[in-house]
Scaffold this active site. Structure first.
Site, PDB file in Angstrom:
ATOM      1  N   GLU A 186      43.165  48.618  38.709  1.00 43.80           N
ATOM      2  CA  GLU A 186      42.840  49.593  37.587  1.00 43.80           C
ATOM      3  C   GLU A 186      44.615  50.293  37.061  1.00 43.80           C
ATOM      4  O   GLU A 186      44.357  50.186  36.021  1.00 43.80           O
ATOM      5  CB  GLU A 186      42.292  50.585  37.409  1.00 43.80           C
ATOM      6  N   ASP A 239      41.571  41.339  41.807  1.00 45.64           N
ATOM      7  CA  ASP A 239      40.781  43.305  41.927  1.00 45.64           C
ATOM      8  C   ASP A 239      41.941  43.877  42.395  1.00 45.64           C
ATOM      9  O   ASP A 239      42.775  44.538  41.916  1.00 45.64           O
ATOM     10  CB  ASP A 239      39.715  42.738  42.973  1.00 45.64           C
TER      11      ASP A 239
END
Length: 905
Positions: A501, A498
């Site tokens: 990005e 998770d």
């Protein structure tokens, strides 16, 4: 090469979008036309002809100065390509004309000003001229030279254009700096050694379509601004992720940004991943695709011409064009470039349960026990970051989650699995010597550095953090060792990556944003990007690749740790991600709208080669209602990746948390999923082997039916199972579209003979509508509490006969977890057929796994007359026949590993 010379010297021969000829001949007779890629040279004309038009334009405007208003106004609004796309800039006539562009404000236009640019390129804006062109082993190489300086700084004057005809259905076009290397994505594309042949298309071919036409706007190639535009042959455009939108994109002056970003799924925002690939359905029902291999921040501007403009702030223009012509083939051809998805473990297709906020390992364990108590299928239990000590990776909160190892052991004893979350941020605030992941990472130099060569410090859940540089091979070894140390304490089975990005709660870093050129590009697409990798490529180039690089390192580590197929779900993704992980659609909300948005999101990732995809069932944030969660569990039972997950401080939404009626309905939905897992697993095998889609849009199977092009409230599993969920509150019916043909109710076999129409169907709260397409054979299995149990249960084969009483299906079967089972031959593969009132099962490949499974029941939908006799392998057998034309043959106990025949007369 005479036709080539003509096309690049006479601008009057350039076709408009959709035009049928270039030099007086039908396009199907031209090797150099722009509409078909199969022969190789066919796409070149579109690009090179466009260059020629730009050259002529340069000569015209250099002599005539600012374009006249009358000529500017004459350009149709939908063909006005934005000359001043900079954001947060008020475009004035002075600014516009300083670029040599047309300026027409709303008072001078037709009145349609919603998105229509006031500043746009005149017909012949100066660009590049084509120099020498030479043939190469696979195509052509040429050089482009700019004669006049462009308005972006560090304009590159000389470019190299290479065109390679890699296969009969794939063209590779690259435009780059002819003198200096630039950032290119290190994608491992299988090498091509043989030049594609150049077949002519028969005159009867219906495909006379210009796939790309770059003549309408100029090419730009500056150090930090690249732009190229094309007309599209139709408005049916898909792909271009990751964004929350309808599956069919709107071309009404719509701009999509591509920069991986931690933001809850919201319309009009760039989200977690970057996928610069699109698929277009043409007016004839054929399809093609285009992929820009570029990892820098970019945007795609769509306009109703229809047309598309690519803008990026780095790298090169590296295009792959895929002919298709079937949309399924386009996606397969795309995956031949980016790589086919990994084969998931069988248990990964079961039901997963998670939440942020269990509070303790005991509370997590109690949820698992409640699921078992109500006999609700579940294969995997997950934990979010609250299992960690202070949100630090590779730690366990010994007070609240001290029993986690025992819980995982209990899961394993019951044939279940454990998946844990990991964020990439590594806490940097612990006293030296107290936190091995940071201490060891610092010693080995595995973290991303700032511009001063020191570890860049950002902020994520642990607080101040350093970020592993997964582009560095040394980081992979450090990552493996961390996972190995943790696995010895908590023997996890899969990993959820998770915040990759990578997410940063600060603006740039603890030191803020620098004022360097990478943080302040002339075209302001890029957020603060002061992170520098330890290698030769800046975070400016690698940001969008971060999730992919982490997934690759994690998959490699899991294989070494468990020596089984890895199971990984990632938030951030990039092309080729499917080789290493699946994806969930991010931090959605508990709302009916969010449930509906999950279907186009799922279908988009099917195009991107990431078939293992799903949304958080019942929603992540906010509190769900019982009705919403019931409907969402029914839909989520048909996500390829099925997980119920929600956040802390909200009421629980696992099935045992609801009323007996709702709990029973959720259980029944999951039991249908588990029944269909043999079919789903076989679909994943085809995805892994050749790039088929699993969750599939209707138009993939019905490309001639334009009514299917905009459908994103229904979907197919493979070619044969139609799912029509309820997506609205307070209703007990649903409307679904049925393409022309026979469709059978999954549960009863009742027939729908559709002419291609919308039908209203009963949909009480305990029912999800499923229909089997004619000609399909579904392998199903008695559901169990988990896949370990269900895989040993007897099978039921459902055959849905076509109008000519035929049907086909197949089954792929292996042990569900071994690496490279297919490549090693450790599998069984069966093909099922119905023809002339005879069902046959042919074993094309067999291994020991199949000997443990039996076929107990055959159900045939659409048997027009009641049989007088049924035989099984030549022996007369009892049967039942219902008035809705359903034939059932039971108590078969036939081994899956041996062929058999069932006949009715």
């Amino acid at each position: 090469m005479k036709s080539y010379q003509k096309l690049t010297t006479d601008s009057t021969q350039v076709p408009e979008a959709g035009e049928d000829n270039v030099d007086g001949r039908p396009l199907c007779h031209q090797k150099l036309s722009a509409w078909w890629l199969g022969g190789g040279l066919l796409m070149v004309a579109a690009l090179l002809s466009g260059v020629t038009v730009w050259v002529l334009g340069q000569i015209w405007w250099s002599q005539h100065g600012t374009p006249p208003l009358a000529k500017c106004v004459s350009i149709p609004e939908d063909l006005r390509f934005d000359c001043y796309p900079e954001r947060n800039t008020v475009v004035t006539q002075e600014l516009c004309e300083a670029r040599g562009c047309c300026f027409v404000d709303s008072e001078q236009s037709s009145g349609s000003t919603n998105g229509v640019p006031w500043c746009f390129y005149p017909p012949d804006f100066p660009s590049y001229t084509l120099g020498s062109v030479n043939e190469t082993e696979l195509g052509l190489v040429g050089f482009l030279t700019r004669k006049a300086k462009a308005y972006y700084p560090k304009d590159i004057e000389k470019l190299q254009l290479s065109v390679e005809f890699e296969t009969d259905t794939r063209l590779h076009v690259k435009i780059t700096d002819a003198t200096s290397p630039r950032n290119e994505v290190p994608l491992e594309v299988p090498p091509v050694t043989k030049k594609a042949e150049t077949p002519y298309i028969p005159l009867s071919s219906p495909r006379r379509t210009v796939l790309l036409n770059t003549t309408m706007a100029p090419l730009f190639f500056a150090d930090q601004f690249l732009q190229i535009s094309t007309l599209l042959p139709s408005s049916y455009l898909y792909g271009l992720g990751e964004h929350r939108s309808n599956f069919l994109h709107s071309l009404e002056w719509n701009t999509l940004t591509f920069w991986a970003r931690d933001v809850p799924p919201t319309e009009s925002f760039n989200l977690y991943g970057v996928h610069p690939f699109y698929l277009v359905m043409e007016k004839t029902g054929a399809a093609h695709g285009v992929f820009l291999l570029n990892s820098n921040a970019m945007e795609v501007a769509l306009q109703p011409a229809p047309a598309l403009t690519w803008r990026t702030i780095g790298g090169v223009l590296d295009f792959y064009i895929f002919l298709g012509p079937d949309p399924n083939l386009v996606v397969q051809q795309y995956q031949q470039v980016i790589g086919f998805p990994a084969m998931p473990p069988y248990w990964g297709l079961g039901f997963h349960l998670c939440r942020w906020g269990y509070g303790s390992s005991n509370e997590t364990w109690e949820t698992v026990k409640a699921m078992r108590n109500f006999q609700i299928p579940q294969d995997a239990q997950w934990n979010d970051i609250d299992y960690m000590e202070g949100y630090r990776d590779f730690t366990v909160d010994s007070q609240k989650f001290g029993a986690l190892p025992q819980m995982v052991e209990d899961l394993h004893k019951h044939g279940q699995y454990y998946v844990m979350i990991l964020d990439p941020g590594i806490s940097s605030t612990q006293p030296p010597g107290s936190y091995w992941p940071y201490d060891e990472g610092l010693k080995r130099g595995v973290f991303i550095n700032n511009t001063q060569g020191e570890p860049l410090i950002g902020k994520v859940w642990p607080g101040l953090t350093a970020y592993p540089d997964f582009s560095n091979p040394d980081t992979h070894q450090w990552w493996l060792e961390n996972l190995n140390r943790f696995h010895s304490i908590v023997p996890f089975d899969g990993i959820w990556i998770d915040m990759n990005e990578p997410s940063d709660f600060m603006d740039g870093s603890s030191e803020g944003c620098s004022q360097g050129k990478l943080d302040n590009p002339p075209y302001g697409l890029n957020p603060c990007s002061t992170r520098e990798s330890i290698g030769t490529s800046a975070h400016y180039n690698l940001h969008n690749l971060y999730g992919l690089m982490e997934a690759k390192a994690t998959a490699s580590a899991l294989i070494k740790l468990r020596e089984k197929r890895p199971f990984i779900i990632s938030r951030s993704t990039f092309p080729s991600q499917g080789k290493y992980s699946g994806h969930w659609l991010g931090d959605n909300r508990s709302s009916w709208k969010d449930m509906a948005w999950s279907i186009p999101g799922m279908l988009s990732f099917s195009l991107f080669g990431i078939p293992l995809v799903g949304a958080d069932i019942c929603g992540f944030s906010g509190s769900t209602s019982e009705e919403l969660c019931t409907r969402w569990m029914q839909l989520g039972a048909f996500y390829p990746f099925s997980r119920n997950h929600n956040t802390q401080d909200e009421k629980a939404q696992d099935p045992p948390a609801f009323s007996p009626a709702a709990r029973t309905t959720m259980k029944e939905a999951l039991e249908i999923r588990y029944s269909l897992l043999p079919y789903l697993y076989s679909l994943f095998h085809r995805a892994h082997l050749q790039g088929d889609t699993v969750a599939r849009p209707l138009f993939f199977e019905f490309p001639k039916d334009v009514a299917t092009y905009s459908i994103d409230k229904q979907f197919l599993w493979g070619r044969g199972l139609l799912v029509t969920p309820v997506l609205d509150p307070g209703v007990d019916w649903v409307v679904g579209y049925f393409p022309r043909g026979l469709w059978y109710d999954y549960y009863t076999g009742s027939l729908v003979n559709s002419s291609g129409e919308n039908l209203k169907m009963a949909a009480p709260l305990d029912h999800i509508n499923l229909h089997i397409r004619e000609g399909t054979i579904l392998p199903t299995q008695k559901p169990g509490c988990c896949t370990v149990i269900s895989r040993g249960n007897p099978m039921r084969l459902i055959a849905a006969l076509s109008q000519n009483a035929n049907a086909w299906g197949d089954l792929y079967w292996d042990d569900g977890e071994s690496l490279d089972a297919f490549a090693k031959g450790d599998y069984s593969y069966l093909v099922f057929n119905v023809t002339q009132n005879t069902f046959t099962s042919a074993v094309l490949h067999s291994n020991v796994e199949a000997t443990h499974v039996t076929v107990d029941v055959l159900t045939v939908y659409g048997v027009g007359e009641e049989p007088k006799i049924v035989t099984v392998n030549g022996k007369e057998w009892p049967f039942s026949y219902l008035t809705n034309q359903v034939l059932t043959v039971s108590d078969l106990q036939l081994s899956l590993s041996q062929g058999f025949s069932i006949q009715w007369k």
